[in-house]
Write a protein that holds these residues in place. Structure first.
Motif, PDB file in Angstrom:
ATOM      1  N   LEU A  82     -10.855 -11.275  21.922  1.00 41.14           N
ATOM      2  CA  LEU A  82      -9.886 -12.294  21.502  1.00 41.14           C
ATOM      3  C   LEU A  82     -10.313 -12.985  20.212  1.00 41.14           C
ATOM      4  N   ASN A  83     -11.609 -12.914  19.887  1.00 42.01           N
ATOM      5  CA  ASN A  83     -12.140 -13.574  18.686  1.00 42.01           C
ATOM      6  C   ASN A  83     -12.106 -12.683  17.455  1.00 42.01           C
ATOM      7  N   ARG A  84     -11.621 -11.460  17.574  1.00 38.82           N
ATOM      8  CA  ARG A  84     -11.549 -10.572  16.409  1.00 38.82           C
ATOM      9  C   ARG A  84     -10.591 -11.156  15.389  1.00 38.82           C
ATOM     10  N   GLU A  85     -10.992 -11.053  14.118  1.00 39.74           N
ATOM     11  CA  GLU A  85     -10.122 -11.539  13.053  1.00 39.74           C
ATOM     12  C   GLU A  85      -8.973 -10.573  12.842  1.00 39.74           C
ATOM     13  N   VAL A  86      -7.827 -11.148  12.514  1.00 40.76           N
ATOM     14  CA  VAL A  86      -6.605 -10.378  12.307  1.00 40.76           C
ATOM     15  C   VAL A  86      -5.911 -10.912  11.062  1.00 40.76           C
ATOM     16  N   VAL A  87      -5.457  -9.999  10.213  1.00 42.16           N
ATOM     17  CA  VAL A  87      -4.540 -10.359   9.135  1.00 42.16           C
ATOM     18  C   VAL A  87      -3.203  -9.755   9.539  1.00 42.16           C
ATOM     19  N   VAL A 118      -7.037  -5.444  11.514  1.00 38.80           N
ATOM     20  CA  VAL A 118      -7.693  -5.904  12.740  1.00 38.80           C
ATOM     21  C   VAL A 118      -9.177  -5.593  12.582  1.00 38.80           C
ATOM     22  N   GLU A 119     -10.007  -6.592  12.809  1.00 35.36           N
ATOM     23  CA  GLU A 119     -11.451  -6.467  12.589  1.00 35.36           C
ATOM     24  C   GLU A 119     -12.096  -5.444  13.528  1.00 35.36           C
ATOM     25  N   ASN A 120     -13.014  -4.671  12.954  1.00 30.27           N
ATOM     26  CA  ASN A 120     -13.901  -3.803  13.727  1.00 30.27           C
ATOM     27  C   ASN A 120     -15.278  -4.452  13.668  1.00 30.27           C
ATOM     28  N   PRO A 121     -15.699  -5.139  14.752  1.00 25.71           N
ATOM     29  CA  PRO A 121     -16.992  -5.830  14.709  1.00 25.71           C
ATOM     30  C   PRO A 121     -18.192  -4.882  14.666  1.00 25.71           C
ATOM     31  N   PHE A 122     -17.960  -3.581  14.888  1.00 28.05           N
ATOM     32  CA  PHE A 122     -19.046  -2.605  14.900  1.00 28.05           C
ATOM     33  C   PHE A 122     -19.155  -1.839  13.587  1.00 28.05           C
ATOM     34  N   SER A 123     -18.314  -2.196  12.602  1.00 25.69           N
ATOM     35  CA  SER A 123     -18.279  -1.481  11.333  1.00 25.69           C
ATOM     36  C   SER A 123     -19.681  -1.417  10.739  1.00 25.69           C
ATOM     37  N   GLN A 153       0.831  -1.198   0.000  1.00 26.00           N
ATOM     38  CA  GLN A 153       0.000   0.000   0.000  1.00 26.00           C
ATOM     39  C   GLN A 153       0.870   1.254   0.000  1.00 26.00           C
ATOM     40  N   ASP A 154       0.248   2.392  -0.309  1.00 20.00           N
ATOM     41  CA  ASP A 154       0.978   3.657  -0.354  1.00 20.00           C
ATOM     42  C   ASP A 154       1.466   4.088   1.019  1.00 20.00           C
ATOM     43  N   GLN A 155       0.748   3.646   2.071  1.00 16.58           N
ATOM     44  CA  GLN A 155       1.125   4.015   3.437  1.00 16.58           C
ATOM     45  C   GLN A 155       1.157   2.780   4.320  1.00 16.58           C
ATOM     46  N   GLY A 156       1.941   2.873   5.388  1.00 19.53           N
ATOM     47  CA  GLY A 156       1.945   1.832   6.397  1.00 19.53           C
ATOM     48  C   GLY A 156       0.712   2.008   7.278  1.00 19.53           C
ATOM     49  N   VAL A 157       0.446   1.011   8.125  1.00 18.86           N
ATOM     50  CA  VAL A 157      -0.704   1.095   9.022  1.00 18.86           C
ATOM     51  C   VAL A 157      -0.320   0.549  10.396  1.00 18.86           C
ATOM     52  N   ARG A 158      -0.865   1.202  11.414  1.00 19.38           N
ATOM     53  CA  ARG A 158      -0.616   0.776  12.801  1.00 19.38           C
ATOM     54  C   ARG A 158      -1.961   0.648  13.496  1.00 19.38           C
ATOM     55  N   TYR A 159      -2.258  -0.583  13.945  1.00 16.54           N
ATOM     56  CA  TYR A 159      -3.485  -0.848  14.691  1.00 16.54           C
ATOM     57  C   TYR A 159      -3.124  -0.955  16.157  1.00 16.54           C
ATOM     58  N   SER A 160      -3.913  -0.311  16.988  1.00 18.84           N
ATOM     59  CA  SER A 160      -3.741  -0.416  18.433  1.00 18.84           C
ATOM     60  C   SER A 160      -5.109  -0.756  19.009  1.00 18.84           C
ATOM     61  N   LEU A 161      -5.208  -1.925  19.624  1.00 19.50           N
ATOM     62  CA  LEU A 161      -6.488  -2.407  20.139  1.00 19.50           C
ATOM     63  C   LEU A 161      -6.396  -2.624  21.640  1.00 19.50           C
ATOM     64  N   ILE A 165      -7.036 -12.773  17.451  1.00 18.89           N
ATOM     65  CA  ILE A 165      -6.080 -12.291  18.459  1.00 18.89           C
ATOM     66  C   ILE A 165      -5.653 -13.455  19.342  1.00 18.89           C
ATOM     67  N   GLU A 166      -6.602 -14.288  19.723  1.00 16.99           N
ATOM     68  CA  GLU A 166      -6.261 -15.482  20.513  1.00 16.99           C
ATOM     69  C   GLU A 166      -5.293 -16.371  19.735  1.00 16.99           C
ATOM     70  N   GLY A 167      -5.507 -16.496  18.422  1.00 15.05           N
ATOM     71  CA  GLY A 167      -4.626 -17.298  17.578  1.00 15.05           C
ATOM     72  C   GLY A 167      -3.210 -16.746  17.537  1.00 15.05           C
ATOM     73  N   LEU A 168      -3.066 -15.416  17.483  1.00 11.03           N
ATOM     74  CA  LEU A 168      -1.732 -14.805  17.514  1.00 11.03           C
ATOM     75  C   LEU A 168      -1.001 -15.166  18.807  1.00 11.03           C
ATOM     76  N   ILE A 169      -1.725 -15.079  19.915  1.00  8.77           N
ATOM     77  CA  ILE A 169      -1.112 -15.380  21.224  1.00  8.77           C
ATOM     78  C   ILE A 169      -0.770 -16.862  21.316  1.00  8.77           C
ATOM     79  N   THR A 170      -1.679 -17.715  20.858  1.00  5.83           N
ATOM     80  CA  THR A 170      -1.437 -19.164  20.874  1.00  5.83           C
ATOM     81  C   THR A 170      -0.194 -19.505  20.056  1.00  5.83           C
TER      82      THR A 170
END
Length: 186
Positions: free
Chosen positions: A24-29, A116-121, A8-16, A57-62
């Motif tokens: 913990l069930n939010r989807e993450v790429v 990082v998923e926003n479940p309220f989108s 992408q043209d810019q980097g991205v930083r997610y802070s949750l 998120i749980e998967g990342l930690i696992t």
């Protein structure tokens, strides 16, 4: 260099701010080139040390726990002090995974492809901050992007001629089909 996918043209930083088990069930790429952090534990997964993943998120930690547990048996025999510290850290990650206390997850991806998923989108997610930023030269280099030093002008090179390509010698290492040992003749 980064694996498949357009940079992408810019980097991205997610802070949750992870506060509930549902978080913990939010989807993450998480792309290969992304850095993952949990500041409360002083924990960081540097870029290119894990393959990219579509997980939660749980998967990342696992996955982080599994990576730390790898070779622990041998470590306990050879390096008892180091193994004890890693075991202690694994326990901290397991407590985070079981939501014993809230924590912050940061994914910083200079390629801009992590998510990082926003479940309220389409509504705003109060727990999630997304910042798009301009990459620095070091990040561009890490991603395999050209960083021209001459005021943004690319140096022109002449295309290779057919004769140039015919005279080029390419060498490919192969393994013996019988014993699988490297073939020294190629």
């Amino acid at each position: 260099p980064i694996s498949a996918g357009r940079i992408q043209d810019q980097g991205v930083r997610y802070s949750l701010s992870v506060r509930t088990k549902q978080d913990l069930n939010r989807e993450v790429v998480k792309m290969d080139c992304a850095t993952t952090k949990i500041p409360e534990l002083d924990f960081e997964i540097p870029p290119f040390t894990q393959k990219g993943a579509l997980t939660t998120i749980e998967g990342l930690i696992t996955r982080a726990i599994a990576g730390l547990e790898q070779d622990q048996t041998a470590r306990r025999e050879e390096y008892k002090d180091v193994a004890a510290k890693i075991d202690e850290f694994i326990s901290k990650l397991q407590r985070v995974k079981h939501m014993d206390s809230p924590f912050t997850l940061i994914i910083d991806d200079p390629s801009g492809n992590s998510f990082v998923e926003n479940p309220f989108s389409p509504q705003k997610d109060e727990a999630l901050t997304v910042i798009h930023y301009k990459r620095n030269a070091e990040q561009d280099s890490m991603l395999g992007l050209e960083t021209p030093e001459n005021d943004g002008e690319l140096e022109e090179t002449s295309p290779a001629t057919l004769d140039d390509m015919r005279n080029e010698v390419l060498k490919f290492g192969t393994n013996c089909p019988e014993c699988k040992a490297p073939d020294r003749k190629s």
